[in-house]
Design a protein around this motif. Structure first.
Motif, mmCIF file in Angstrom:
data_model
loop_
_atom_site.group_PDB
_atom_site.id
_atom_site.type_symbol
_atom_site.label_atom_id
_atom_site.label_comp_id
_atom_site.label_asym_id
_atom_site.label_seq_id
_atom_site.Cartn_x
_atom_site.Cartn_y
_atom_site.Cartn_z
ATOM 1 N N ALA A 148 71.493 1.899 37.961
ATOM 2 C CA ALA A 148 71.030 2.399 39.262
ATOM 3 C C ALA A 148 69.523 2.573 39.263
ATOM 4 O O ALA A 148 68.847 2.285 40.267
ATOM 5 C CB ALA A 148 71.725 3.713 39.599
ATOM 6 N N GLU A 149 68.974 3.027 38.160
ATOM 7 C CA GLU A 149 67.527 3.200 38.073
ATOM 8 C C GLU A 149 66.815 1.854 38.060
ATOM 9 O O GLU A 149 65.722 1.710 38.622
ATOM 10 C CB GLU A 149 67.165 4.007 36.824
ATOM 11 C CG GLU A 149 65.699 4.349 36.690
ATOM 12 C CD GLU A 149 65.172 5.260 37.788
ATOM 13 O OE1 GLU A 149 63.934 5.367 37.919
ATOM 14 O OE2 GLU A 149 65.981 5.857 38.534
ATOM 15 N N ARG A 152 66.564 0.759 41.615
ATOM 16 C CA ARG A 152 65.503 1.527 42.279
ATOM 17 C C ARG A 152 64.121 0.988 41.906
ATOM 18 O O ARG A 152 63.242 0.825 42.768
ATOM 19 C CB ARG A 152 65.593 3.009 41.903
ATOM 20 C CG ARG A 152 64.639 3.899 42.696
ATOM 21 C CD ARG A 152 64.531 5.284 42.088
ATOM 22 N NE ARG A 152 63.838 5.258 40.814
ATOM 23 C CZ ARG A 152 62.516 5.172 40.684
ATOM 24 N NH1 ARG A 152 61.731 5.083 41.747
ATOM 25 N NH2 ARG A 152 61.965 5.181 39.486
ATOM 26 N N LEU A 153 63.929 0.702 40.624
ATOM 27 C CA LEU A 153 62.638 0.186 40.172
ATOM 28 C C LEU A 153 62.318 -1.159 40.820
ATOM 29 O O LEU A 153 61.178 -1.417 41.215
ATOM 30 C CB LEU A 153 62.639 0.046 38.651
ATOM 31 C CG LEU A 153 62.548 1.340 37.847
ATOM 32 C CD1 LEU A 153 62.806 1.060 36.371
ATOM 33 C CD2 LEU A 153 61.189 2.001 38.034
ATOM 34 N N LEU A 155 63.385 -2.351 43.722
ATOM 35 C CA LEU A 155 63.028 -2.118 45.125
ATOM 36 C C LEU A 155 61.587 -1.620 45.240
ATOM 37 O O LEU A 155 60.831 -2.027 46.126
ATOM 38 C CB LEU A 155 63.974 -1.097 45.754
ATOM 39 C CG LEU A 155 65.448 -1.504 45.901
ATOM 40 C CD1 LEU A 155 66.253 -0.323 46.429
ATOM 41 C CD2 LEU A 155 65.604 -2.708 46.819
ATOM 42 N N GLN A 156 61.219 -0.756 44.306
ATOM 43 C CA GLN A 156 59.856 -0.220 44.295
ATOM 44 C C GLN A 156 58.846 -1.327 44.000
ATOM 45 O O GLN A 156 57.806 -1.425 44.673
ATOM 46 C CB GLN A 156 59.760 0.888 43.243
ATOM 47 C CG GLN A 156 58.427 1.596 43.179
ATOM 48 C CD GLN A 156 58.445 2.696 42.129
ATOM 49 O OE1 GLN A 156 59.107 2.602 41.104
ATOM 50 N NE2 GLN A 156 57.709 3.755 42.396
ATOM 51 N N SER A 161 62.812 -2.008 51.473
ATOM 52 C CA SER A 161 63.801 -0.947 51.643
ATOM 53 C C SER A 161 65.165 -1.434 51.177
ATOM 54 O O SER A 161 65.427 -2.644 51.105
ATOM 55 C CB SER A 161 63.886 -0.529 53.110
ATOM 56 O OG SER A 161 64.386 -1.612 53.886
ATOM 57 N N ALA A 162 66.034 -0.505 50.863
ATOM 58 C CA ALA A 162 67.380 -0.847 50.405
ATOM 59 C C ALA A 162 68.126 -1.689 51.429
ATOM 60 O O ALA A 162 68.910 -2.576 51.074
ATOM 61 C CB ALA A 162 68.167 0.427 50.100
ATOM 62 N N ASN A 181 71.748 3.207 45.401
ATOM 63 C CA ASN A 181 70.461 3.059 46.075
ATOM 64 C C ASN A 181 70.601 2.577 47.517
ATOM 65 O O ASN A 181 69.609 2.259 48.162
ATOM 66 C CB ASN A 181 69.600 2.064 45.307
ATOM 67 C CG ASN A 181 69.131 2.599 43.972
ATOM 68 O OD1 ASN A 181 68.142 3.314 43.896
ATOM 69 N ND2 ASN A 181 69.846 2.274 42.909
#
Length: 224
Positions: A148-149, A152-153, A155-156, A161-162, A181
């Protein structure tokens, strides 16, 4: 329409047909001085966790520097056995066409994978699947323990956006990491998880494989 596709690698785009485990065993022995008698569960798990838990099965406690040595050894093993990968492994049916079609449709593509980045690059390059991948937008096994992290990374890194991303993967862990996310999932039953298992994990769409390129593009667009 999705702006970014997050691909898993093993059993989604490629299958190393056992070569990956052999190279991991060689790297484990180089790092720990012990033969790898057994390996921790690997489906959907990051390389950091696999190494740590495999070491624990052998009575060993490892540190981040130990993992970094393992990752270096694993990269060397892949470089030294590229011919084995090419001869015994293969790109999964439809993978190359899917990457090309999504690129032609203007979708950015990267990978979110438990592999360390250097190994991920080698694997896709060996099977001719690397040219459409924007590597700096991805997230890899050395970046975090949790899938999951990693999502997130990525996407960053991509500054999206998700709601404008789609993850394509073959395990319940891929589904869970994406959904944590708010990312939509297209699951592919080309690994060890069957279609029922992937639906039960919550995947919005489940395909048996990547052969239907037109359908996959429509699903990524979310207009199928």
């Amino acid at each position: 329409m999705a702006r970014l596709v997050l691909w898993d690698i093993d059993h989604t785009l490629i299958d190393t047909r056992g070569v990956g485990r052999e190279l991991s065993a060689a790297a484990f022995a180089r790092t720990t001085g012990q033969p790898m008698r057994e390996q921790a569960k690997i489906d959907g798990i990051t390389e950091q966790v696999i190494f740590r838990e495999t070491a624990r099965l052998h009575g060993l406690t490892t540190s981040r520097p130990d993992f970094e040595r393992f990752a270096h050894a694993l990269t060397e093993e892949h470089l030294n056995h590229i011919n084995d990968l090419r001869e015994r492994g293969h790109a999964l049916p439809g993978a190359a066409a899917a990457l090309d079609a999504l690129d032609a449709d203007g979708v950015q593509q990267t990978v979110v994978t438990g592999n360390v980045r250097a190994v991920a690059e080698i694997k896709l390059q060996v099977f001719g699947l690397d040219s459409r991948i924007l590597w700096d937008l991805g997230a890899y096994g050395e970046d975090n323990d949790a899938r999951a992290e990693l999502v997130r990374l990525s996407l960053q890194h991509a500054h999206v956006s998700a709601e404008t991303a789609v993850l394509i993967g073959d395990t319940p862990a891929d589904v869970e990491g994406a959904h944590a996310n708010g990312v939509r999932v297209i699951a592919v039953a080309s690994g060890r998880s069957d279609e029922t298992t992937l639906r039960d994990a919550g995947a919005e769409t489940v395909l048996s494989d990547l052969r239907d390129t037109e359908l996959l593009v429509k699903l990524v667009r979310n207009d199928a």
